[in-house]
Design a protein around this motif. Structure first.
Motif, PDB file in Angstrom:
ATOM      1  N   TRP A   1       0.824  -1.404  -0.057  1.00 53.32           N
ATOM      2  CA  TRP A   1       0.232   0.053   0.149  1.00 53.32           C
ATOM      3  C   TRP A   1       0.835   1.081   0.119  1.00 53.32           C
ATOM      4  O   TRP A   1       1.557   1.510   0.992  1.00 53.32           O
ATOM      5  CB  TRP A   1      -0.998   0.064   1.109  1.00 53.32           C
ATOM      6  N   ARG A   2       0.572   2.293  -0.829  1.00 55.72           N
ATOM      7  CA  ARG A   2       1.280   3.685  -0.979  1.00 55.72           C
ATOM      8  C   ARG A   2       2.449   3.580  -0.858  1.00 55.72           C
ATOM      9  O   ARG A   2       3.163   4.229   0.007  1.00 55.72           O
ATOM     10  CB  ARG A   2       0.618   4.308   0.304  1.00 55.72           C
TER      11      ARG A   2
ATOM     12  N   PRO B   1      -0.466   1.694  -5.163  1.00 56.22           N
ATOM     13  CA  PRO B   1       0.139   2.979  -4.949  1.00 56.22           C
ATOM     14  C   PRO B   1      -1.058   3.901  -4.501  1.00 56.22           C
ATOM     15  O   PRO B   1      -0.720   4.915  -3.914  1.00 56.22           O
ATOM     16  CB  PRO B   1       0.725   3.451  -6.136  1.00 56.22           C
ATOM     17  N   ASN B   2      -2.113   3.896  -5.193  1.00 57.91           N
ATOM     18  CA  ASN B   2      -3.015   5.037  -4.937  1.00 57.91           C
ATOM     19  C   ASN B   2      -4.305   4.745  -4.062  1.00 57.91           C
ATOM     20  O   ASN B   2      -5.356   5.170  -4.377  1.00 57.91           O
ATOM     21  CB  ASN B   2      -3.342   5.768  -6.390  1.00 57.91           C
ATOM     22  N   SER B   3      -4.076   3.683  -3.350  1.00 57.64           N
ATOM     23  CA  SER B   3      -5.050   3.290  -2.342  1.00 57.64           C
ATOM     24  C   SER B   3      -6.375   2.734  -2.965  1.00 57.64           C
ATOM     25  O   SER B   3      -7.417   2.373  -2.363  1.00 57.64           O
ATOM     26  CB  SER B   3      -5.438   4.298  -1.368  1.00 57.64           C
ATOM     27  N   ARG B   4      -6.545   2.525  -4.143  1.00 58.43           N
ATOM     28  CA  ARG B   4      -7.925   1.736  -4.622  1.00 58.43           C
ATOM     29  C   ARG B   4      -8.419   0.718  -3.886  1.00 58.43           C
ATOM     30  O   ARG B   4      -9.409   0.397  -3.451  1.00 58.43           O
ATOM     31  CB  ARG B   4      -7.706   1.751  -6.207  1.00 58.43           C
TER      32      ARG B   4
ATOM     33  N   ALA C   1      -7.115  -0.694  -1.097  1.00 60.00           N
ATOM     34  CA  ALA C   1      -7.166  -0.309   0.146  1.00 60.00           C
ATOM     35  C   ALA C   1      -8.401   0.271   0.404  1.00 60.00           C
ATOM     36  O   ALA C   1      -9.044  -0.024   1.418  1.00 60.00           O
ATOM     37  CB  ALA C   1      -6.095   0.628   0.666  1.00 60.00           C
ATOM     38  N   ILE C   2      -8.969   1.337  -0.197  1.00 63.58           N
ATOM     39  CA  ILE C   2     -10.278   1.865   0.014  1.00 63.58           C
ATOM     40  C   ILE C   2     -11.272   0.847  -0.327  1.00 63.58           C
ATOM     41  O   ILE C   2     -12.420   0.807   0.536  1.00 63.58           O
ATOM     42  CB  ILE C   2     -10.054   3.169  -0.927  1.00 63.58           C
TER      43      ILE C   2
END
Lengths: 181, 165
Positions: free
Chosen positions: A101-102, A127-130, A132-133
């Motif tokens: 993540w990130r 890298p842009n939390s897709r 993770a969100i």
């Protein structure tokens, strides 16, 4: 009736006070797991450089009980958790997939894994939390227990320790492995 | 040009500075959408959503990385054609009602919404009861203070005597 006027405010005060007292002890960072009992979110992440896997997507979760561990090279608590994941890998107890993540750049994740070891079966770069969100992640590390149908059964916030593993995760995983499908 | 006295000019410049101040948003110029209408909608949504790292800021106000990624996600979804409600519903489906800075109106939050009204009504009720029950002057309806009893008259006379004696 006259007494009630004195007793009611006191009762109301005690009731509210009790709730507030309980509230003091709650951790606002521990959010409910909205996905518990639901199929994991759809996601498709590219793999990390230097690993031969093609990446990690939700279809990889179907077929066996697995853990999905959200980590990052920037995350101190992940570093604390890491030796335990390495130990788990040796016992072959359950496949552990990673969502990296990130990361600040494409090299940070692979470098970190080279230095400390790579406990993961599949890894996706987020890298842009897709992803993770989509999983409702608020911090790292977080670990999801996913059953054979790809349904999320449990979320653990914070590092996996021996206590968490033997007290919570292992019993649940053993139970899920026994389920049909 | 007339020259203002120093105090006046200081006060005036303070006033000007105050009116120039605008709320500091964390929104990065790079994130801002080209279409001002869509960007305005993104701001509306962003104001509603809690930053889950710092918790008492909206994602528009927060510098946290996760808040930034949420802002970008909100914009991507709006550009893709989602309504404001769709975007908010998606984020709530992942993080729960806590992510909303305004608590929703539903069974679990009735206490929160009705609580203050209930307390005010209860307070008025207590006040009314209290004043109705306390014996006011003229409780017998005559409008004058109630007459003294014999015992009270004797006590009063004794006190007056002592005073003079």
């Amino acid at each position: 009736m006259k007494r009630l006027i004195f007793i009611l405010p006191l009762a109301a005060f005690l009731l509210i006070g009790t709730y507030l007292l309980i509230g003091l002890g709650l951790d606002p960072h521990k959010l409910p797991n909205m996905l518990e009992g639901k199929p994991g979110p759809a996601f498709s992440l590219p793999g990390l450089e230097g690993r031969d896997d093609k990446g990690f997507s939700n279809t990889d979760l179907i077929g066996s009980v697995s853990l999905v561990n959200v980590f990052g090279s920037w995350c101190v608590a992940c570093r604390v958790e890491h030796p335990y994941l390495m130990q788990l890998k040796k016992t072959n107890a359950v496949p552990v997939h990673g969502i990296d993540w990130r990361e600040p750049d494409r090299q940070a994740g692979p470098t970190w894994l080279q230095r400390h070891g790579d406990p993961y079966t599949l890894i996706g770069d987020d890298p842009n939390s897709r992803a993770a969100i989509a999983f409702g992640v608020t911090g790292a590390p977080e670990t999801f227990v996913v059953d054979k149908q790809g349904i999320i059964r449990y979320k653990h916030i914070g590092p996996i320790t021996d206590e968490v593993w033997s007290g919570t995760l292992k019993p649940l995983i053993d139970h899920l492995k026994g389920e049909g499908g | 040009m007339r020259i203002l006295n120093p105090l006046k000019s200081i006060l005036l410049s303070l006033l000007v500075v105050l009116f120039m101040a605008s709320p500091a948003l964390a929104v990065d110029p790079k994130e801002i959408l080209k279409d001002p209408a869509l960007e305005a909608r993104a701001r509306e949504v962003g104001r509603e959503l809690r930053c889950l790292v710092c918790q008492n800021q909206s994602i528009d106000d927060s510098d946290a990385d996760l808040a930034r990624d949420l802002r970008v996600l909100v914009r991507d979804r709006i550009v893709a054609g989602d309504s404001n409600e769709d975007v908010i519903a998606y984020v709530v489906s992942r993080y729960g009602d806590f992510v909303l800075l305004n608590p929703p109106f539903k069974l679990k939050t009735y206490v929160l919404w009705f609580g203050p009204a209930v307390f005010i009504i209860f307070g008025i009720f207590v006040l009314v009861m209290f004043y109705r029950r306390s014996p006011a002057p003229g409780a017998d309806g005559s409008g004058k203070p109630a007459a003294l009893s014999d015992a009270e008259k004797q006590k009063l006379a004794r006190l007056l005597d002592e005073d003079q004696g």
